[in-house]
Design a protein around this motif. Structure first.
Motif, short mmCIF file in Angstrom:
data_model
loop_
_atom_site.label_atom_id
_atom_site.label_comp_id
_atom_site.label_asym_id
_atom_site.label_seq_id
_atom_site.Cartn_x
_atom_site.Cartn_y
_atom_site.Cartn_z
N LYS A 32 0.85 -1.18 0.00
CA LYS A 32 0.00 0.00 0.00
C LYS A 32 0.89 1.24 0.00
O LYS A 32 1.95 1.25 0.61
CB LYS A 32 -0.91 0.02 1.23
CG LYS A 32 -1.95 -1.09 1.26
CD LYS A 32 -2.84 -0.96 2.48
CE LYS A 32 -3.94 -2.00 2.50
NZ LYS A 32 -4.80 -1.86 3.70
N CYS A 33 0.43 2.29 -0.68
CA CYS A 33 1.20 3.53 -0.78
C CYS A 33 0.46 4.67 -0.10
O CYS A 33 -0.73 4.90 -0.34
CB CYS A 33 1.45 3.89 -2.24
SG CYS A 33 2.57 2.76 -3.09
N VAL A 34 1.19 5.39 0.75
CA VAL A 34 0.66 6.59 1.41
C VAL A 34 1.54 7.78 1.03
O VAL A 34 2.76 7.66 0.94
CB VAL A 34 0.61 6.42 2.94
CG1 VAL A 34 -0.47 5.43 3.33
CG2 VAL A 34 1.96 5.99 3.52
N LEU A 53 -3.59 6.59 -4.03
CA LEU A 53 -2.91 6.31 -2.78
C LEU A 53 -3.94 6.05 -1.68
O LEU A 53 -5.03 6.63 -1.70
CB LEU A 53 -2.01 7.48 -2.38
CG LEU A 53 -0.89 7.82 -3.35
CD1 LEU A 53 -1.10 9.21 -3.95
CD2 LEU A 53 0.48 7.76 -2.69
N VAL A 54 -3.58 5.23 -0.71
CA VAL A 54 -4.56 4.84 0.30
C VAL A 54 -4.62 5.80 1.47
O VAL A 54 -5.49 5.68 2.34
CB VAL A 54 -4.27 3.42 0.84
CG1 VAL A 54 -4.26 2.40 -0.28
CG2 VAL A 54 -2.96 3.37 1.64
N GLU A 231 6.03 4.93 1.13
CA GLU A 231 5.65 6.31 1.44
C GLU A 231 6.19 7.27 0.36
O GLU A 231 7.08 8.08 0.63
CB GLU A 231 6.19 6.71 2.81
CG GLU A 231 5.69 5.81 3.93
CD GLU A 231 6.27 6.18 5.30
OE1 GLU A 231 7.01 7.20 5.37
OE2 GLU A 231 5.99 5.49 6.28
N PRO A 232 5.71 7.17 -0.86
CA PRO A 232 6.25 8.04 -1.92
C PRO A 232 5.95 9.51 -1.66
O PRO A 232 4.83 9.89 -1.32
CB PRO A 232 5.54 7.55 -3.18
CG PRO A 232 4.28 6.91 -2.68
CD PRO A 232 4.64 6.29 -1.36
#
Length: 383
Positions: A32-34, A53-54, A231-232
């Motif tokens: 998952k990406c935040v 993004l989530v 975490e992009p």
């Protein structure tokens, strides 16, 4: 329509390729990406970005609140050090809260009862473009090393964050980090539910081996039964935002110098901090420390800002044509760490912020005024 310079332009069409890569990584890897708000927190784009993004991750109380209120989804709270008078409010916004040290966890962890609690770990290995941004440098205060962990730590936390990268476009480097993480934290991993690898991984670059990256993430996740987070920040907004400026003066000296209506320290601070040369549309960048800029085909200019700082220098460039007073110049890749760091040094005009959606509709989302500058440091209230 010609807009008044200087201004930042956030363009969803230019952000879309990175968003699609983020979606692809999540689908193929299970991670998952935040969004890392420390890099980009211009919430005019959040309606668009939340489709990919989530949620968000933060570095402070105010970022945590912004993510909770304006982005939604999962809100991850992290800070190098929480203050006693803010920890309860932070916890109230979070789905996951991450402590940086054992001292903070021990003293403040009771405020996070009822939400998923994590600890930042320091594996002693990382990848950074500069010692200034190296999370595992000597005497690092960022995260807890394996030898410092108490035996019972796995019963006290549900997750961990290991953020050790900055501008890492080397998959082999990242994979070697995973090997070290397994070696040094192998006893802890089975007790965790989730693990964040932080930001600084350039997986949205077109040349990045995304299939191998996803495969490695999925293997790690499955082997340890962990939910993986990325975490992009820069990776999410690369090439999405321009800073548009105008030439106010041409100073003739050894190399003609274009003075523009913005400043490096004020509006592109990372250029000054890390000493790199930002891209300019239609120009070829030259070395910042070049001793001899003559003898080249084309028209060579130094681009400088209008603050009184002697080193207010964006970079050296070759243009295919002469540049004249009133010409606009465009720095096309300034989404990360620009708007979040802008400041009022010298009181020069702050760039407006414009936002263009996928339909091409352009809107003004912020037009800083003299009153904003005036009130920034003194807005007197009785106490």
């Amino acid at each position: 329509m010609r807009l008044s310079t200087p201004y930042y332009l956030i363009d969803e069409a230019r952000m879309l390729p990175a968003m699609e890569r983020i979606r692809l990584v999540q689908e193929r890897s299970g991670a998952k990406c935040v969004l890392a708000l420390k890099c980009f927190s211009s919430w005019c784009a959040f309606d668009f970005m939340r489709q990919y993004l989530v949620g968000t991750t933060s570095s402070s109380l105010w970022e945590t609140r912004l993510g909770h209120e304006k982005f939604g989804g999962e809100t991850h709270g992290y800070s190098v050090a929480y203050a006693d008078d803010e920890i309860a409010e932070v916890a109230g916004y979070c789905d996951k809260i991450i402590f940086n040290s054992l001292g903070q966890l021990n003293r403040l962890g009771h405020h996070a009862a009822g939400i998923s609690m994590g600890l930042r770990l320091n594996p002693g290995i990382g990848h950074s473009c500069s010692e200034l941004s190296n999370p595992v440098c000597q005497y690092s205060r960022l995260g807890v090393r394996a030898e410092e962990l108490p035996e019972d730590i796995g019963s006290r936390i549900q997750g961990a964050m290991i953020h050790v990268n900055c501008d890492n476009d080397d998959l082999a480097s990242f994979c070697s980090q995973l090997d070290v993480i397994e070696e040094r934290f192998g006893k802890l991993l089975p007790h965790l539910q989730w693990l964040s690898f932080g930001g600084g991984i350039a997986f949205t670059d077109e040349a990045y081996p995304i299939d191998d990256f996803c495969r490695r993430l999925r293997e790690f996740s499955q082997r340890h039964s962990l939910e993986i987070y990325l975490e992009p920040g820069e990776a999410a907004v690369t090439h999405s935002t321009s800073l548009v400026v105008k030439v106010l003066d041409v100073v003739e000296n050894e190399v003609p110098t274009l003075v523009v209506d913005a400043g490096v320290e004020t509006h592109l601070l990372d250029v000054l901090t890390y000493g790199y040369t930002p891209e300019v549309d239609g120009a070829e960048p030259l070395a910042r420390d070049a001793k001899d800029l003559g003898g080249r085909a084309g028209h060579v200019y130094r681009i400088c800002g209008r603050t009184c700082l002697a080193g207010d220098h964006f970079g050296n460039y070759v243009f295919p044509r002469p540049v004249a007073l009133g010409d606009e110049l465009r720095f096309p890749n300034v989404g990360g760490y620009s708007m979040v760091k802008k400041n009022y040094f010298n009181g020069i005009r702050m760039p407006a912020i414009y936002h263009r959606n996928l339909s091409g509709e352009l809107r003004l989302v912020q037009q800083p005024t003299y009153e904003d500058f005036r009130e920034a440091l003194t807005n007197t209230h009785l106490v």
